[in-house]
Write a protein that holds these residues in place. Structure first.
Motif, PDB file in Angstrom:
ATOM      1  N   ARG A 267      45.263  29.341  45.210  1.00 21.29           N
ATOM      2  CA  ARG A 267      45.425  30.799  45.290  1.00 21.29           C
ATOM      3  C   ARG A 267      45.180  31.424  43.912  1.00 21.29           C
ATOM      4  N   GLY A 268      45.671  30.792  42.872  1.00 16.95           N
ATOM      5  CA  GLY A 268      45.440  31.290  41.517  1.00 16.95           C
ATOM      6  C   GLY A 268      43.968  31.315  41.159  1.00 16.95           C
ATOM      7  N   PHE A 269      43.255  30.239  41.518  1.00 15.39           N
ATOM      8  CA  PHE A 269      41.806  30.200  41.276  1.00 15.39           C
ATOM      9  C   PHE A 269      41.101  31.293  42.063  1.00 15.39           C
ATOM     10  N   ALA A 270      41.523  31.490  43.303  1.00 20.20           N
ATOM     11  CA  ALA A 270      40.905  32.520  44.144  1.00 20.20           C
ATOM     12  C   ALA A 270      41.156  33.915  43.564  1.00 20.20           C
ATOM     13  N   GLU A 271      42.358  34.157  43.091  1.00 21.56           N
ATOM     14  CA  GLU A 271      42.670  35.459  42.472  1.00 21.56           C
ATOM     15  C   GLU A 271      41.822  35.687  41.228  1.00 21.56           C
ATOM     16  N   ASP A 272      41.685  34.633  40.414  1.00 19.33           N
ATOM     17  CA  ASP A 272      40.840  34.751  39.213  1.00 19.33           C
ATOM     18  C   ASP A 272      39.389  35.041  39.594  1.00 19.33           C
ATOM     19  N   GLY A 273      38.892  34.337  40.605  1.00 22.28           N
ATOM     20  CA  GLY A 273      37.523  34.548  41.057  1.00 22.28           C
ATOM     21  C   GLY A 273      37.324  35.956  41.593  1.00 22.28           C
ATOM     22  N   LYS A 274      38.300  36.432  42.341  1.00 23.58           N
ATOM     23  CA  LYS A 274      38.221  37.796  42.885  1.00 23.58           C
ATOM     24  C   LYS A 274      38.189  38.813  41.748  1.00 23.58           C
ATOM     25  N   SER A 275      39.016  38.610  40.761  1.00 26.25           N
ATOM     26  CA  SER A 275      39.064  39.518  39.611  1.00 26.25           C
ATOM     27  C   SER A 275      37.731  39.504  38.855  1.00 26.25           C
ATOM     28  N   GLN A 276      37.161  38.330  38.657  1.00 24.01           N
ATOM     29  CA  GLN A 276      35.875  38.236  37.965  1.00 24.01           C
ATOM     30  C   GLN A 276      34.768  38.905  38.771  1.00 24.01           C
ATOM     31  N   ALA A 277      34.782  38.694  40.087  1.00 29.09           N
ATOM     32  CA  ALA A 277      33.768  39.319  40.939  1.00 29.09           C
ATOM     33  C   ALA A 277      33.881  40.834  40.889  1.00 29.09           C
ATOM     34  N   THR A 278      35.102  41.339  40.929  1.00 32.70           N
ATOM     35  CA  THR A 278      35.324  42.782  40.859  1.00 32.70           C
ATOM     36  C   THR A 278      34.813  43.342  39.540  1.00 32.70           C
ATOM     37  N   ASP A 279      35.129  42.658  38.444  1.00 34.49           N
ATOM     38  CA  ASP A 279      34.661  43.104  37.124  1.00 34.49           C
ATOM     39  C   ASP A 279      33.134  43.100  37.046  1.00 34.49           C
ATOM     40  N   LEU A 280      32.517  42.048  37.565  1.00 38.84           N
ATOM     41  CA  LEU A 280      31.054  41.972  37.547  1.00 38.84           C
ATOM     42  C   LEU A 280      30.427  43.084  38.383  1.00 38.84           C
ATOM     43  N   LEU A 281      30.999  43.360  39.537  1.00 35.51           N
ATOM     44  CA  LEU A 281      30.467  44.431  40.377  1.00 35.51           C
ATOM     45  C   LEU A 281      30.593  45.791  39.693  1.00 35.51           C
ATOM     46  N   GLN A 282      31.720  46.033  39.026  1.00 36.67           N
ATOM     47  CA  GLN A 282      31.894  47.301  38.302  1.00 36.67           C
ATOM     48  C   GLN A 282      30.888  47.412  37.156  1.00 36.67           C
TER      49      GLN A 282
ATOM     50  N   SER B 267      43.938  41.523  49.424  1.00 36.36           N
ATOM     51  CA  SER B 267      44.546  40.286  48.937  1.00 36.36           C
ATOM     52  C   SER B 267      43.626  39.113  49.253  1.00 36.36           C
ATOM     53  N   VAL B 268      43.831  38.023  48.547  1.00 36.00           N
ATOM     54  CA  VAL B 268      43.048  36.820  48.802  1.00 36.00           C
ATOM     55  C   VAL B 268      43.275  36.362  50.241  1.00 36.00           C
ATOM     56  N   ASP B 269      44.508  36.442  50.709  1.00 33.81           N
ATOM     57  CA  ASP B 269      44.802  36.033  52.085  1.00 33.81           C
ATOM     58  C   ASP B 269      44.010  36.870  53.088  1.00 33.81           C
ATOM     59  N   ASP B 270      43.922  38.173  52.845  1.00 31.78           N
ATOM     60  CA  ASP B 270      43.138  39.041  53.733  1.00 31.78           C
ATOM     61  C   ASP B 270      41.661  38.656  53.712  1.00 31.78           C
ATOM     62  N   LEU B 271      41.137  38.368  52.538  1.00 29.77           N
ATOM     63  CA  LEU B 271      39.731  37.992  52.420  1.00 29.77           C
ATOM     64  C   LEU B 271      39.450  36.668  53.131  1.00 29.77           C
TER      65      LEU B 271
END
Length: 85
Positions: A13-28, A71-75
């Protein structure tokens, strides 16, 4: 064993949260690059051509915001539902 399973789940879950955060930053960042390019196009070719870039930038920014809000769970659940279709 349940402790190891729980620890592994927490780590994943921690890795997934980090990945989600990085993806969001890259998209922005991509949205900003596209918006900047649209500004350059407008200066050179006029507003009618820049509109496409601005719409693309807005769409990318909206995607990033929606990803960040989920949330990661929702995704994960969305991905499961998509695969089952």
């Amino acid at each position: 064993i349940s402790t190891l399973t729980s620890q592994a789940g927490d780590k994943a879950r921690g890795f997934a949260e980090d990945g989600k955060s990085q993806a969001t930053d890259l998209l922005q960042t991509l949205a900003q690059i596209v918006a900047d390019a649209a500004g350059s196009v407008e200066e050179r070719l006029g507003g009618q051509y820049a509109g496409v870039g601005r719409r693309a930038s807005d769409t990318i920014s909206t995607l990033a915001s929606r990803l960040d809000e989920r949330s990661v769970d929702d995704l994960v659940e969305d991905a499961r539902a998509f695969v089952q279709r």
